[in-house]
Design a protein around this motif. Sequence first.
Motif, PDB file in Angstrom:
ATOM      1  N   GLY A  26     -20.034  -1.540  11.226  1.00  0.00           N
ATOM      2  CA  GLY A  26     -19.008  -1.242  10.268  1.00  0.00           C
ATOM      3  C   GLY A  26     -19.417  -1.132   8.823  1.00  0.00           C
ATOM      4  O   GLY A  26     -18.662  -0.600   8.047  1.00  0.00           O
ATOM      5  N   LEU A  27     -20.596  -1.621   8.374  1.00  0.00           N
ATOM      6  CA  LEU A  27     -20.892  -1.444   6.957  1.00  0.00           C
ATOM      7  C   LEU A  27     -21.535  -0.084   6.760  1.00  0.00           C
ATOM      8  O   LEU A  27     -21.144   0.665   5.904  1.00  0.00           O
ATOM      9  N   SER A  28     -22.530   0.227   7.542  1.00  0.00           N
ATOM     10  CA  SER A  28     -23.271   1.478   7.550  1.00  0.00           C
ATOM     11  C   SER A  28     -23.146   2.276   6.269  1.00  0.00           C
ATOM     12  O   SER A  28     -23.779   1.976   5.281  1.00  0.00           O
ATOM     13  N   SER A  29     -22.297   3.312   6.274  1.00  0.00           N
ATOM     14  CA  SER A  29     -22.239   4.195   5.113  1.00  0.00           C
ATOM     15  C   SER A  29     -21.576   3.555   3.909  1.00  0.00           C
ATOM     16  O   SER A  29     -21.708   4.052   2.798  1.00  0.00           O
ATOM     17  N   SER A  30     -20.857   2.492   4.099  1.00  0.00           N
ATOM     18  CA  SER A  30     -20.143   1.862   2.985  1.00  0.00           C
ATOM     19  C   SER A  30     -21.035   0.845   2.291  1.00  0.00           C
ATOM     20  O   SER A  30     -20.656  -0.286   2.063  1.00  0.00           O
ATOM     21  N   ASP A 145     -24.660  13.771  11.460  1.00  0.00           N
ATOM     22  CA  ASP A 145     -24.285  15.115  11.004  1.00  0.00           C
ATOM     23  C   ASP A 145     -23.361  15.041   9.787  1.00  0.00           C
ATOM     24  O   ASP A 145     -23.525  15.785   8.824  1.00  0.00           O
ATOM     25  N   ARG A 146     -22.375  14.151   9.838  1.00  0.00           N
ATOM     26  CA  ARG A 146     -21.447  14.026   8.712  1.00  0.00           C
ATOM     27  C   ARG A 146     -22.153  13.455   7.475  1.00  0.00           C
ATOM     28  O   ARG A 146     -21.851  13.830   6.339  1.00  0.00           O
ATOM     29  N   GLU A 147     -23.101  12.547   7.697  1.00  0.00           N
ATOM     30  CA  GLU A 147     -23.870  11.999   6.579  1.00  0.00           C
ATOM     31  C   GLU A 147     -24.743  13.083   5.959  1.00  0.00           C
ATOM     32  O   GLU A 147     -24.881  13.152   4.717  1.00  0.00           O
ATOM     33  N   ALA A 148     -25.311  13.974   6.788  1.00  0.00           N
ATOM     34  CA  ALA A 148     -26.190  15.035   6.278  1.00  0.00           C
ATOM     35  C   ALA A 148     -25.422  16.015   5.393  1.00  0.00           C
ATOM     36  O   ALA A 148     -26.001  16.624   4.475  1.00  0.00           O
ATOM     37  N   ARG A 149     -24.134  16.190   5.633  1.00  0.00           N
ATOM     38  CA  ARG A 149     -23.329  17.113   4.842  1.00  0.00           C
ATOM     39  C   ARG A 149     -23.211  16.667   3.390  1.00  0.00           C
ATOM     40  O   ARG A 149     -22.844  17.455   2.513  1.00  0.00           O
ATOM     41  N   LYS A 150     -23.527  15.409   3.127  1.00  0.00           N
ATOM     42  CA  LYS A 150     -23.470  14.905   1.750  1.00  0.00           C
ATOM     43  C   LYS A 150     -24.692  15.346   0.952  1.00  0.00           C
ATOM     44  O   LYS A 150     -24.738  15.164  -0.263  1.00  0.00           O
ATOM     45  N   GLY A 151     -25.720  15.873   1.636  1.00  0.00           N
ATOM     46  CA  GLY A 151     -26.881  16.428   0.951  1.00  0.00           C
ATOM     47  C   GLY A 151     -27.901  15.419   0.489  1.00  0.00           C
ATOM     48  O   GLY A 151     -28.734  15.723  -0.375  1.00  0.00           O
ATOM     49  N   SER A 157     -27.754   5.130   4.256  1.00  0.00           N
ATOM     50  CA  SER A 157     -26.884   5.333   5.406  1.00  0.00           C
ATOM     51  C   SER A 157     -27.590   6.137   6.481  1.00  0.00           C
ATOM     52  O   SER A 157     -27.384   5.911   7.681  1.00  0.00           O
ATOM     53  N   ARG A 158     -28.428   7.097   6.069  1.00  0.00           N
ATOM     54  CA  ARG A 158     -29.176   7.867   7.059  1.00  0.00           C
ATOM     55  C   ARG A 158     -30.160   6.965   7.812  1.00  0.00           C
ATOM     56  O   ARG A 158     -30.350   7.097   9.021  1.00  0.00           O
ATOM     57  N   SER A 159     -30.794   6.044   7.112  1.00  0.00           N
ATOM     58  CA  SER A 159     -31.744   5.149   7.790  1.00  0.00           C
ATOM     59  C   SER A 159     -31.022   4.302   8.834  1.00  0.00           C
ATOM     60  O   SER A 159     -31.549   4.040   9.915  1.00  0.00           O
ATOM     61  N   VAL A 160     -29.797   3.882   8.505  1.00  0.00           N
ATOM     62  CA  VAL A 160     -28.991   3.130   9.475  1.00  0.00           C
ATOM     63  C   VAL A 160     -28.740   3.974  10.712  1.00  0.00           C
ATOM     64  O   VAL A 160     -28.922   3.531  11.848  1.00  0.00           O
ATOM     65  N   GLY A 161     -28.292   5.230  10.508  1.00  0.00           N
ATOM     66  CA  GLY A 161     -28.006   6.111  11.635  1.00  0.00           C
ATOM     67  C   GLY A 161     -29.237   6.397  12.473  1.00  0.00           C
ATOM     68  O   GLY A 161     -29.170   6.454  13.705  1.00  0.00           O
ATOM     69  N   GLU A 184     -39.371   7.302  10.066  1.00  0.00           N
ATOM     70  CA  GLU A 184     -38.629   7.903   8.953  1.00  0.00           C
ATOM     71  C   GLU A 184     -37.720   6.869   8.300  1.00  0.00           C
ATOM     72  O   GLU A 184     -37.634   6.799   7.059  1.00  0.00           O
ATOM     73  N   ALA A 185     -37.039   6.056   9.109  1.00  0.00           N
ATOM     74  CA  ALA A 185     -36.147   5.037   8.564  1.00  0.00           C
ATOM     75  C   ALA A 185     -36.928   4.034   7.721  1.00  0.00           C
ATOM     76  O   ALA A 185     -36.460   3.578   6.660  1.00  0.00           O
TER      77      ALA A 185
END
Length: 864
Positions: A26-30, A145-151, A157-161, A184-185
Motif C-alpha cells: 500500500g505505500l508503493s507509489s505514495s 505501466d501506469r507508473e511509466a506514463r509519468k515519465g 516507485s518503479r523500483s518497488v514495482g 535495475e531496482a
Amino acid sequence: MLGLPLRGTRSAALGQLALGIFLCFGLSSSLSAQTTPDSLANALYWAGECKAAEKEYLQLLKQVKAEEEPDLYQDVIFGLARVYACLFEYQKAKQLYFEARSLVASQPNGTASDRYLDILNGLAGVHHSMKDLLSAELYYQEYLDREARKGKSNSLSRSVGLNNISLVYYDQKKWDKAIKNYLEAIEIEKFHKDPYKSLPLYYLNLGRAYHAKKDFENTRKYFLLALESDSLAYDKADPYSFYFSILYNLSHLENELGNSEKAAAYALRCLREDCQLPQLSDQLDENWKEAILTADYISEVPVWDGLEAYYYALKGINPDGQLVIAQTAMAMQNRYLLRFEDENDLYTALKYKGEWANLGLWAASEAYAKKKSAKPFQEGLYFAEEGLAALLRSKLRKNEQLSLLQLPADWAKKEDDLRQAQKAAKLALINAGRAEEDAAQKAYNQAQIAYSQFQDELREQFPDYHQLNYSEASISVEAIQNLLGPNRTMMIFLQSDSAAYRMELSQKRLSLVRLPIIQDSLEQQIMALRKMLTDYSGLKSQDIQLFKQRAHALYQFLFPEQMPAAGQELIFVNEGSFALLPFEVLLTDQKGEDFEQLSYLVRNYPISYSYSAELWMQAEQSYASSAQKLFWAMTANYEGTGLSPLPSANIEAQKLAQLMGGDYNAGAKESDFKQEAKDYRILHLAMHGLLNDKNPMLSAMAFSADKNEDGLLQAHEIAELDLGAELVVLSACQTGEGKLQTGEGSLSLARAFRYAGTPSLLMSLWQVNDQSTAYIMEAYYKGLQSGMTKSMALQQAKITYLENSKSWSAHPAFWAAFVQLGQTQPLQAGSNWLLWVWTLAVPLSLLLAYYFLFYKRGNREVAA
C-alpha cells in the motif's frame, strides 16, 4: 528446495510480500505523501501492530458513512485492506481492495492517482499470496505501466514495482527476468541513496534468484551484502526489518551446503534476537518450548522462520529436538488460527498448519524407528490429528462444550445471526451479475466487518468460549485402544510431498512407518485405479489383468507388514489422495480370472472410515439418538428439472420403508426435510447428489422443488441443521467425494452431515449405478436388522452382491462406491425394533407353548 524462500516456507507460500517498510502493501507509489487518515489506526499499522490497527479501523467504520464522507470512507477501507493483508487474511483484504478500487476509479482521474497504484500493488500482493500468479503478474504489470506514463524511469516507485513483479517471476521460474529487474531496482535505490532502506531486501531477493540457478557463490555474496547493509542501515528491531529474513535464508543456504552447525547458529540467532531472549538455550525441551511461546517477540513471522530453519538444521541429527520445534510451531499455529473467521482465509492458514504436521510426523517416524515405543507413536498421533479435519473437529468439539460455558442466549443468537448474514452475503456475491457486483461486494464486506467486530467483543467478554476453537488435539493412544477393544484396528494413512505414513493402532500393536514415495507417482497409481472403478463406459472392455496388477501393487505398498487377523474391523483414517479410494477393492493376491472371484480386502475385513481419530472417538461416544421416529426414506420428483429420473430409487426407498417399518416420501421437498429430519433416527436419501468442486459449499442433495425452496439442499445449509439421526444413508452419487483441502480433507456432502452432528453415514465415492445400489441397500438394511455392526452389514451386502453377479457385472464399480463413515456399532436398541421383537418373540413363544401343553395335560388329567 527449488529456491530459498524470503521469509520461511510459510511466507514463501504467502508470496514474499514486497519490501521492508512496504511489506504490508500500500505505500508503493505514495512515497512522498501518504493519503491514509491521520489516525491511531494508521499509526498502529506503521508500527507493525496490525491486530490493534484492525480494531481501530473497525471502530472508525462504525462512525464513517460512505454517503456522507466518501473520501474518509475510502481511506478507512483501504487502510483496513492493508491491515488484513498484514494479518494474512487475504480473502478479506482482496474484497476490501476491490471495493476501494471501485470507489477510486469512480472519481475524476481516479485511475491516474497514487492511491490507485497503491491498490493495484495491494491486489497484486494478495493474489500472489493466494498463489494466483497470473493475476498477480497482471496487476503488477498494470502498476508498472501506469507508473511509466509519468515519465520517470528511475523513480522509487518503479523500483518497488520491479521488485514485486520479480517475486512473481521467481515463482514462475523466470529467474533471469527476476535477476535483471533486481539489478535495475538496486541501481535506482543507489541513485536515490536508499532513502527507505530497501537495498537489504533487493540484495536478499537477488541472492534467492541466483540460488534458484544454483549459483551458490553469488547467493552467499548477496545474502551477506544484505546482512551487512540491513545491520548498518536501520534498527533491526523495526517490525518491518528484513534482518531476520536474511538470517533465515543464510541458515537454509548453509544447511544445503552441508554446514549444519552454521545453519543452526543462524537459526538460533534469529530466534534469540526476534524473541528478545539473548540467553535462549540450545537445549530443546519443554522449557525451551515454553520460552518461545511466551516470548515478547518483535515480529511474528521471524519466529516461524527461525523455527523452520532450526528444524531443518537438525534433520538427520536430532529427531527429538525436531519434535520439540514442531510442537512449538503447532501450538503457535493453533493460537494463530483464532484470528480467522472467513472460510477461505482459514483454509489458507490450515495449509501451513498441515506443513508443520508433516514436519512433526517426519520427526516422529525417525524417533519411532530408533525406539519403537509408545512415546514417539503418541507424538506421531498428535501431529497426524493436527493435520486432519481441523475445522470439523473444532466445530463438533465446540458443540459438545458450549453448554458447559453458558454463553448468554442473546450473545449466542447474535453470533449465529451475524454468521448467517455473512454466509448469505457471500452466496449473493458468488451469484451476482455484473450489474449487481459492486453492491454485492460492499454488502459482503460490511457483513464480514460486522462479524469481525463481534468476534473482538466475544474474545474480550468470553475468552474461554473463544478458546474452544482450534485447541490442540489431546487424545491419547491408551484412550483409543480402550475404545477399539480387542476386535478393531485403526489404520491412519497420510501423505506429504516426500513421504507417505502408515500408522496402525490396536490393543496389541502400535506401528508407525514412513513409506518413501514420489508424490506424483503415488497419486498416479491411486488415480489410475480409481479411473478403472469410475469409468462405466469402458467396463466391458477393461483388462482384468491390469486391474489385478494395480489393485495388488497398492495393497503391497500400503500394507508391507503383517495384517491383523481376518474378521477384525479395520477403521481407516485417510488423508489426501488416499481418501479417494475405497480400500475394500485392494487385492491381497492376483488369483482369480473373473471379477467375482478376486481376493478383495472386503472378503476378509469389515471396513469403515473416519476423517480423524478424534472424530471417530466422538462419533463412538455420541452413540445414542433422542429422535422418536425410526426411519424415513425419501426420493424426489425431477420432472421439468433437467435431472434424470431414478426409477430404481423409488422402488428401493419404498421397499426399505416397508422392511424397516418406517415412513416413505416419494416426492420429498427440501422444506419438509429441514423441518422433520430431526425427528428420525435413520434418514435414507435416495436421490441425486450434485457436486460443486469450485464452491463445495454449493454442493447439494437434489430434493423436489416447491414454491418455498429451490429443491437444492446445499452443503452450507446441511451443516447448519441440528439432526438427531444415528445414521444417514446418502444413496446418491458422489456424496463422499469433494475438493481436497489441505488440513481439512474432502469438502463433501457427507462432511456437511457430520457438521450437522450425524455420527454415522453411508456415502458414495463416485457416481453409482441405480440398480446395483438398490440391491446393496436392501442387503445392508437386512444386515442391520439382524444385529450386525454397520461395517459388517455393508461388508456382507457387498459379498452377497459378488456371489450373485457374473463377469463384468461383478466389477467393483457397481458395489465398491459406498463406504461406511464414523460410528459402526449395531443399531441402538430403540431403533433395532425388529431384532428386539424377534428376540422377545422366541422365548415368549416357547413360554406359550409350554403353558399350552401344561394346560392341555392338566385338562386331560382332570377328565381322566
